[in-house]
Motif scaffolding. Structure first.
Motif, PDB file in Angstrom:
ATOM      1  N   ALA A   1       0.845  -1.199   0.000  1.00  7.90           N
ATOM      2  CA  ALA A   1       0.000   0.000   0.000  1.00  7.90           C
ATOM      3  C   ALA A   1       0.879   1.248   0.000  1.00  7.90           C
ATOM      4  N   HIS A   2       0.635   2.136  -0.949  1.00  6.01           N
ATOM      5  CA  HIS A   2       1.426   3.361  -1.058  1.00  6.01           C
ATOM      6  C   HIS A   2       0.608   4.621  -0.810  1.00  6.01           C
ATOM      7  N   SER A   3      -0.707   4.490  -0.758  1.00  9.75           N
ATOM      8  CA  SER A   3      -1.542   5.636  -0.409  1.00  9.75           C
ATOM      9  C   SER A   3      -2.863   5.138   0.158  1.00  9.75           C
ATOM     10  N   VAL A   4      -3.416   5.910   1.075  1.00  7.92           N
ATOM     11  CA  VAL A   4      -4.711   5.564   1.665  1.00  7.92           C
ATOM     12  C   VAL A   4      -5.811   5.663   0.613  1.00  7.92           C
ATOM     13  N   ARG A   5      -5.669   6.615  -0.311  1.00  6.05           N
ATOM     14  CA  ARG A   5      -6.672   6.741  -1.372  1.00  6.05           C
ATOM     15  C   ARG A   5      -6.741   5.461  -2.209  1.00  6.05           C
ATOM     16  N   GLU A   6      -5.591   4.944  -2.640  1.00  7.09           N
ATOM     17  CA  GLU A   6      -5.576   3.706  -3.418  1.00  7.09           C
ATOM     18  C   GLU A   6      -6.144   2.550  -2.606  1.00  7.09           C
ATOM     19  N   LEU A   7      -5.819   2.524  -1.328  1.00  5.33           N
ATOM     20  CA  LEU A   7      -6.327   1.482  -0.437  1.00  5.33           C
ATOM     21  C   LEU A   7      -7.851   1.544  -0.369  1.00  5.33           C
ATOM     22  N   ALA A   8      -8.383   2.768  -0.258  1.00  6.23           N
ATOM     23  CA  ALA A   8      -9.831   2.947  -0.167  1.00  6.23           C
ATOM     24  C   ALA A   8     -10.525   2.562  -1.468  1.00  6.23           C
ATOM     25  N   LEU A   9      -9.961   2.975  -2.601  1.00  5.52           N
ATOM     26  CA  LEU A   9     -10.575   2.637  -3.890  1.00  5.52           C
ATOM     27  C   LEU A   9     -10.576   1.127  -4.115  1.00  5.52           C
ATOM     28  N   ALA A  10      -9.517   0.454  -3.672  1.00  5.63           N
ATOM     29  CA  ALA A  10      -9.468  -1.003  -3.792  1.00  5.63           C
ATOM     30  C   ALA A  10     -10.527  -1.653  -2.907  1.00  5.63           C
ATOM     31  N   ALA A  11     -10.736  -1.094  -1.716  1.00  3.34           N
ATOM     32  CA  ALA A  11     -11.765  -1.621  -0.817  1.00  3.34           C
ATOM     33  C   ALA A  11     -13.152  -1.448  -1.425  1.00  3.34           C
ATOM     34  N   ILE A  12     -13.388  -0.294  -2.053  1.00  2.00           N
ATOM     35  CA  ILE A  12     -14.681  -0.046  -2.698  1.00  2.00           C
ATOM     36  C   ILE A  12     -14.917  -1.063  -3.812  1.00  2.00           C
ATOM     37  N   GLU A  13     -13.899  -1.284  -4.635  1.00  2.00           N
ATOM     38  CA  GLU A  13     -14.033  -2.231  -5.742  1.00  2.00           C
ATOM     39  C   GLU A  13     -14.271  -3.653  -5.238  1.00  2.00           C
ATOM     40  N   ALA A  14     -13.645  -3.988  -4.103  1.00  2.00           N
ATOM     41  CA  ALA A  14     -13.784  -5.335  -3.549  1.00  2.00           C
ATOM     42  C   ALA A  14     -15.062  -5.499  -2.732  1.00  2.00           C
ATOM     43  N   GLY A  15     -15.735  -4.388  -2.447  1.00  2.00           N
ATOM     44  CA  GLY A  15     -16.961  -4.454  -1.663  1.00  2.00           C
ATOM     45  C   GLY A  15     -16.728  -4.746  -0.197  1.00  2.00           C
ATOM     46  N   VAL A  16     -15.574  -4.304   0.327  1.00  2.00           N
ATOM     47  CA  VAL A  16     -15.256  -4.534   1.737  1.00  2.00           C
ATOM     48  C   VAL A  16     -14.941  -3.199   2.401  1.00  2.00           C
ATOM     49  N   GLY A  17     -14.845  -3.217   3.723  1.00  2.00           N
ATOM     50  CA  GLY A  17     -14.487  -2.021   4.464  1.00  2.00           C
ATOM     51  C   GLY A  17     -12.987  -1.789   4.450  1.00  2.00           C
ATOM     52  N   LEU A  18     -12.582  -0.619   4.914  1.00  2.00           N
ATOM     53  CA  LEU A  18     -11.167  -0.264   4.905  1.00  2.00           C
ATOM     54  C   LEU A  18     -10.355  -1.170   5.828  1.00  2.00           C
ATOM     55  N   VAL A  19     -10.906  -1.501   6.984  1.00  2.00           N
ATOM     56  CA  VAL A  19     -10.193  -2.386   7.915  1.00  2.00           C
ATOM     57  C   VAL A  19      -9.973  -3.756   7.278  1.00  2.00           C
ATOM     58  N   GLN A  20     -11.014  -4.280   6.636  1.00  2.00           N
ATOM     59  CA  GLN A  20     -10.881  -5.591   5.991  1.00  2.00           C
ATOM     60  C   GLN A  20      -9.848  -5.559   4.871  1.00  2.00           C
ATOM     61  N   GLN A  21      -9.790  -4.440   4.133  1.00  2.00           N
ATOM     62  CA  GLN A  21      -8.813  -4.329   3.053  1.00  2.00           C
ATOM     63  C   GLN A  21      -7.388  -4.335   3.606  1.00  2.00           C
ATOM     64  N   VAL A  22      -7.178  -3.629   4.710  1.00  2.00           N
ATOM     65  CA  VAL A  22      -5.860  -3.630   5.351  1.00  2.00           C
ATOM     66  C   VAL A  22      -5.505  -5.035   5.822  1.00  2.00           C
TER      67      VAL A  22
END
Length: 330
Positions: A29-50
């Protein structure tokens, strides 16, 4: 979970999870924005994505802060795609300081616009869920270029008449590809304004807000506690010259967060996929209302225990970016 963005020794960016005195890297992970967009695409929350990516190397948090390696906890690679905005007169007690600035000389009994908007909020700022309440004050602050990282100085322009803190909680958002806003969480912020300019005339409020700001150092993922009690203080030469309690959370507000968010994101131009929004929710605590005037070198320290490390910035200076007559005719 509390997240930070930071730089490592070679200048590369990382996202980290704060664990006590350590920051653990989120793998890949290099940015929180990219992390958030990936979570949105995966249909999961930010904690789950981390959690799905896992954690790697540890870094000393205090050293990252001292070396100014901590970045704002959410940003955009193109500052033009980042909107900084805010709202005011949202907290119980917030009207008194503002009302003093906007009272008509010699007519203390007149109901100012400040008090009128505040009363509207008290009466209609917390509608039933799914309903629109009265709209609050709203202002534009700038794009991503005005954001100062935690620990750094606010560049005060030569035309400024004041350099005053505004301790607030800010909501941090990313717009998904479905054009819907996703709230990642919240951060402590210093909305930093020119209160002398605002006091001259309420119509100068828009001018007074066009200053730098800072937020972080941490992004608190999840819902906002209903009651928050922190501290805002100003240090001069290492000594506190002013300190006051800083209250926030819906229990201390006359507007619900849902209502404030609705009256921001109801505008279609604020729903551009991939954009980042930082929206400040207002304050009832200002040193300016207590007669404090800051000086270059003064240090602002805003702390809320639920948000981890305090947000620290100092008063700096900046050269003029533009002079009268500098517009070029083509």
């Amino acid at each position: 979970m509390r997240l930070v963005q930071f730089e490592v020794s070679n200048g590369e960016r990382r996202v980290g999870v704060v664990e006590g005195s350590q920051v653990r890297e989120v793998l890949s992970a290099h940015s929180v924005r990219e992390l958030a967009l990936a979570a949105i695409e995966a249909g999961v929350g930010l904690v789950q994505q981390v959690q799905s990516l896992g954690l790697g190397d540890s870094h000393h948090y205090a050293e990252l802060l001292a070396d100014l390696k901590i970045l704002p906890p959410l940003d955009h690679p193109d500052p033009a795609h980042m909107l900084i905005s805010g709202t005011g007169l949202t907290h119980l007690g917030s009207a008194s300081a503002r009302d003093k600035m906007h009272q008509q000389a010699g007519d203390d009994s007149a109901l100012t616009d400040t008090m009128r908007i505040f009363r509207w909020g008290v009466e209609g700022g917390k509608p039933a869920a799914g309903q629109a309440g009265v709209q609050p004050e709203w202002f534009y602050k700038g794009d991503g270029s005005i954001v100062v990282r935690p620990g750094a100085a606010f560049p005060v322009p030569p035309f400024a008449e004041d350099a005053g803190e505004e301790p607030e909680i800010g909501g941090l958002y990313v717009i998904g590809h479905d054009r819907k806003p996703y709230r990642l969480g919240f951060a402590v912020g210093n909305e930093f304004s020119d209160h002398v300019m605002e006091r001259k005339n309420y119509l100068y409020l828009a001018h007074s807000k066009l200053r730098s700001c800072s937020y972080g150092p941490e992004l608190r993922v999840g819902e906002l506690p209903r009651h928050l009690a922190g501290t805002s203080r100003i240090l001069r030469n290492g000594e506190a010259i002013w300190q006051n309690e800083f209250l926030s959370g819906e229990a201390n507000m006359c507007h619900s967060l849902e209502n404030l968010e609705y009256h921001h994101f109801k505008y279609s131009q604020f729903l551009k996929p991939g954009d980042v929004h930082i929206h400040f929710f207002g304050t009832a605590t200002l040193s300016f209302a207590d007669g404090i005037r800051t000086q270059p070198g003064d240090v602002f320290e805003i702390s809320q225990a639920e948000f981890g490390a305090p947000l620290v910035n100092r008063v700096g200076s900046a050269d003029a970016a533009f002079e009268p007559g500098d517009v070029i005719t083509l």
